[in-house]
Design a protein around this motif. Structure first.
Motif, PDB file in Angstrom:
ATOM      1  N   LEU A  68      20.591  -2.806 -25.795  1.00  0.00           N
ATOM      2  CA  LEU A  68      20.998  -1.432 -26.038  1.00  0.00           C
ATOM      3  C   LEU A  68      20.918  -0.552 -24.793  1.00  0.00           C
ATOM      4  CD1 LEU A  68      19.158  -1.117 -29.442  1.00  0.00           C
ATOM      5  CD2 LEU A  68      21.629  -0.909 -29.138  1.00  0.00           C
ATOM      6  N   SER A  69      20.340  -1.068 -23.714  1.00  0.00           N
ATOM      7  CA  SER A  69      20.158  -0.252 -22.516  1.00  0.00           C
ATOM      8  C   SER A  69      21.493   0.037 -21.837  1.00  0.00           C
ATOM      9  CB  SER A  69      19.232  -0.968 -21.526  1.00  0.00           C
ATOM     10  OG  SER A  69      19.197  -0.271 -20.293  1.00  0.00           O
ATOM     11  N   PRO A  70      21.785   1.311 -21.576  1.00  0.00           N
ATOM     12  CA  PRO A  70      23.057   1.631 -20.901  1.00  0.00           C
ATOM     13  C   PRO A  70      23.014   1.343 -19.411  1.00  0.00           C
ATOM     14  CG  PRO A  70      21.799   3.637 -21.281  1.00  0.00           C
ATOM     15  CD  PRO A  70      21.032   2.530 -21.938  1.00  0.00           C
ATOM     16  N   ASP A  71      21.822   1.106 -18.849  1.00  0.00           N
ATOM     17  CA  ASP A  71      21.680   0.959 -17.405  1.00  0.00           C
ATOM     18  C   ASP A  71      21.423  -0.482 -16.972  1.00  0.00           C
ATOM     19  OD1 ASP A  71      21.874   3.769 -17.117  1.00  0.00           O
ATOM     20  OD2 ASP A  71      19.746   3.972 -17.590  1.00  0.00           O
ATOM     21  N   ALA A  72      21.434  -1.426 -17.898  1.00  0.00           N
ATOM     22  CA  ALA A  72      21.132  -2.814 -17.532  1.00  0.00           C
ATOM     23  C   ALA A  72      22.218  -3.367 -16.622  1.00  0.00           C
ATOM     24  CB  ALA A  72      21.005  -3.662 -18.788  1.00  0.00           C
ATOM     25  N   PRO A  73      21.846  -3.963 -15.472  1.00  0.00           N
ATOM     26  CA  PRO A  73      22.861  -4.525 -14.565  1.00  0.00           C
ATOM     27  C   PRO A  73      23.513  -5.758 -15.172  1.00  0.00           C
ATOM     28  CG  PRO A  73      20.657  -5.118 -13.825  1.00  0.00           C
ATOM     29  CD  PRO A  73      20.475  -4.154 -14.969  1.00  0.00           C
ATOM     30  N   PRO A 125      22.233  -9.969 -11.703  1.00  0.00           N
ATOM     31  CA  PRO A 125      21.011  -9.701 -10.944  1.00  0.00           C
ATOM     32  C   PRO A 125      21.265  -9.669  -9.447  1.00  0.00           C
ATOM     33  CG  PRO A 125      21.044 -11.969 -11.713  1.00  0.00           C
ATOM     34  CD  PRO A 125      22.215 -11.284 -12.361  1.00  0.00           C
ATOM     35  N   THR A 126      20.508  -8.867  -8.735  1.00  0.00           N
ATOM     36  CA  THR A 126      20.540  -8.783  -7.278  1.00  0.00           C
ATOM     37  C   THR A 126      19.091  -8.724  -6.801  1.00  0.00           C
ATOM     38  OG1 THR A 126      20.499  -6.358  -7.203  1.00  0.00           O
ATOM     39  CG2 THR A 126      22.667  -7.406  -7.423  1.00  0.00           C
ATOM     40  N   PRO A 127      18.844  -8.853  -5.495  1.00  0.00           N
ATOM     41  CA  PRO A 127      17.464  -8.707  -5.012  1.00  0.00           C
ATOM     42  C   PRO A 127      16.846  -7.361  -5.392  1.00  0.00           C
ATOM     43  CG  PRO A 127      18.818  -9.720  -3.330  1.00  0.00           C
ATOM     44  CD  PRO A 127      19.758  -9.297  -4.423  1.00  0.00           C
ATOM     45  N   GLU A 128      17.689  -6.337  -5.478  1.00  0.00           N
ATOM     46  CA  GLU A 128      17.177  -5.007  -5.838  1.00  0.00           C
ATOM     47  C   GLU A 128      16.992  -4.868  -7.343  1.00  0.00           C
ATOM     48  OE1 GLU A 128      19.902  -5.470  -3.854  1.00  0.00           O
ATOM     49  OE2 GLU A 128      18.721  -5.220  -2.008  1.00  0.00           O
ATOM     50  N   THR A 129      17.778  -5.597  -8.118  1.00  0.00           N
ATOM     51  CA  THR A 129      17.671  -5.554  -9.582  1.00  0.00           C
ATOM     52  C   THR A 129      17.584  -6.986 -10.103  1.00  0.00           C
ATOM     53  OG1 THR A 129      20.089  -5.483  -9.780  1.00  0.00           O
ATOM     54  CG2 THR A 129      18.905  -3.365  -9.807  1.00  0.00           C
ATOM     55  N   PRO A 130      16.409  -7.610  -9.971  1.00  0.00           N
ATOM     56  CA  PRO A 130      16.270  -9.006 -10.393  1.00  0.00           C
ATOM     57  C   PRO A 130      16.325  -9.157 -11.907  1.00  0.00           C
ATOM     58  CG  PRO A 130      14.136  -8.087  -9.814  1.00  0.00           C
ATOM     59  CD  PRO A 130      15.160  -7.054  -9.447  1.00  0.00           C
ATOM     60  N   ILE A 131      16.452 -10.390 -12.357  1.00  0.00           N
ATOM     61  CA  ILE A 131      16.442 -10.661 -13.798  1.00  0.00           C
ATOM     62  C   ILE A 131      15.127 -10.159 -14.382  1.00  0.00           C
ATOM     63  CG2 ILE A 131      16.338 -12.504 -15.526  1.00  0.00           C
ATOM     64  CD1 ILE A 131      18.223 -14.118 -13.757  1.00  0.00           C
ATOM     65  N   PRO A 132      15.173  -9.317 -15.415  1.00  0.00           N
ATOM     66  CA  PRO A 132      13.938  -8.787 -15.992  1.00  0.00           C
ATOM     67  C   PRO A 132      13.108  -9.883 -16.654  1.00  0.00           C
ATOM     68  CG  PRO A 132      15.820  -8.163 -17.327  1.00  0.00           C
ATOM     69  CD  PRO A 132      16.369  -8.785 -16.091  1.00  0.00           C
ATOM     70  N   GLU A 133      11.796  -9.666 -16.664  1.00  0.00           N
ATOM     71  CA  GLU A 133      10.873 -10.610 -17.263  1.00  0.00           C
ATOM     72  C   GLU A 133       9.912  -9.879 -18.191  1.00  0.00           C
ATOM     73  OE1 GLU A 133      10.604 -13.610 -13.366  1.00  0.00           O
ATOM     74  OE2 GLU A 133       8.788 -12.645 -14.140  1.00  0.00           O
TER      75      GLU A 133
END
Length: 258
Positions: free
Chosen positions: A176-181, A184-192
């Motif tokens: 539901l997050s509108p901001d989820a990339p 993934p990038t080094p600045e926005t890695p896969i969330p854990e």
């Protein structure tokens, strides 16, 4: 008045999937459960197009029940392709994928197959969001089930276990997050997501074993035949610094089960 988002949950009757269905239903969303028990086969595609009619978001919690790398990878190849193709035709906006912490660190077995799953998901036509979760609290019980004569030998792997319900809530939030990339990038890695407490698998098993009358013996010596033995022993299952930590702890989870 805007239309309520409709979710389809692949693997809806599994250990994680049933919690995802519960979480989404409790939040007031229309949810379409997908599993063979529900008449939907995400490998062959049987019933998939019908199930995805009117669906906005897919959450993929489907898994393979054994650790064989080739069989698991073949399952993920087939299921990911089917979900993306049917989802694209149905007008699904994006897919959210449940993965495992360490999928990018291991060379063999189920975790290596999960890395394939991630790569296929990101390469598909639907925008994909991935959440890597620590080992489930429920996973510890599987090790105890292998006990013999009241004794279980459990690896002393460092871990930070998390409850399946907590992971289900995080997957719903990510969906539901509108901001989820999208990638993934080094600045926005896969969330854990992981539990609040670091402990070895043997320590967690001992807590549950005490309730079941099973003596737990920690195994510290890595299996020389396992190419990932040193990775397991060295903390390959532990979360990255950016991981979200959420309870209950394993001890609290065991206590809550009476």
């Amino acid at each position: 008045m805007s239309r309520t988002i409709t979710f389809a949950v692949a693997g809806a009757t599994g250990r994680l999937g049933r919690h995802i269905v519960d979480v989404l239903t409790e939040r007031g969303y229309e949810t379409v459960p997908m599993s063979r028990a529900c008449g939907v086969d995400i490998v062959t595609g049987q019933g998939l197009a019908e199930a995805l009619t009117g669906v906005d978001v897919i959450i993929d919690a489907a898994s393979w029940p054994a650790s064989d790398q080739q069989a698991a990878a073949e399952f993920f190849h087939a299921s990911t392709r089917a979900l993306h193709e049917a989802g694209r035709k149905a007008g699904v906006s994006h897919i959210v994928v449940a993965s495992v912490i360490g999928a990018d660190r291991f060379a063999a077995g189920f975790l290596a197959a999960k890395q394939v799953h991630e790569q296929l998901s990101l390469a598909g036509p639907l925008p994909a969001r991935i959440l890597r979760a620590a080992q489930f609290h429920e996973y510890v019980a599987e090790h105890l089930d292998r006990q013999q004569d009241g004794v279980a030998h459990i690896p002393a792997w460092p871990s930070q276990p998390v409850s399946a319900r907590t992971v289900a809530e995080a997957l719903a939030d990510l969906a539901l997050s509108p901001d989820a990339p999208a990638h993934p990038t080094p600045e926005t890695p896969i969330p854990e997501i992981a539990g609040p407490r670091k402990e070895t698998l043997a320590e967690a098993a001992a807590l549950l074993g005490a309730r079941r009358g099973i003596r737990v013996i920690a195994v510290d010596t890595p299996d020389a035949n396992d190419p990932d033995a040193e990775t397991y022993a060295g903390g390959g299952l532990l979360p990255s610094p950016h991981a979200k930590l959420a309870g209950p702890s394993f001890e609290e989870w065991v206590a809550s089960r009476g």
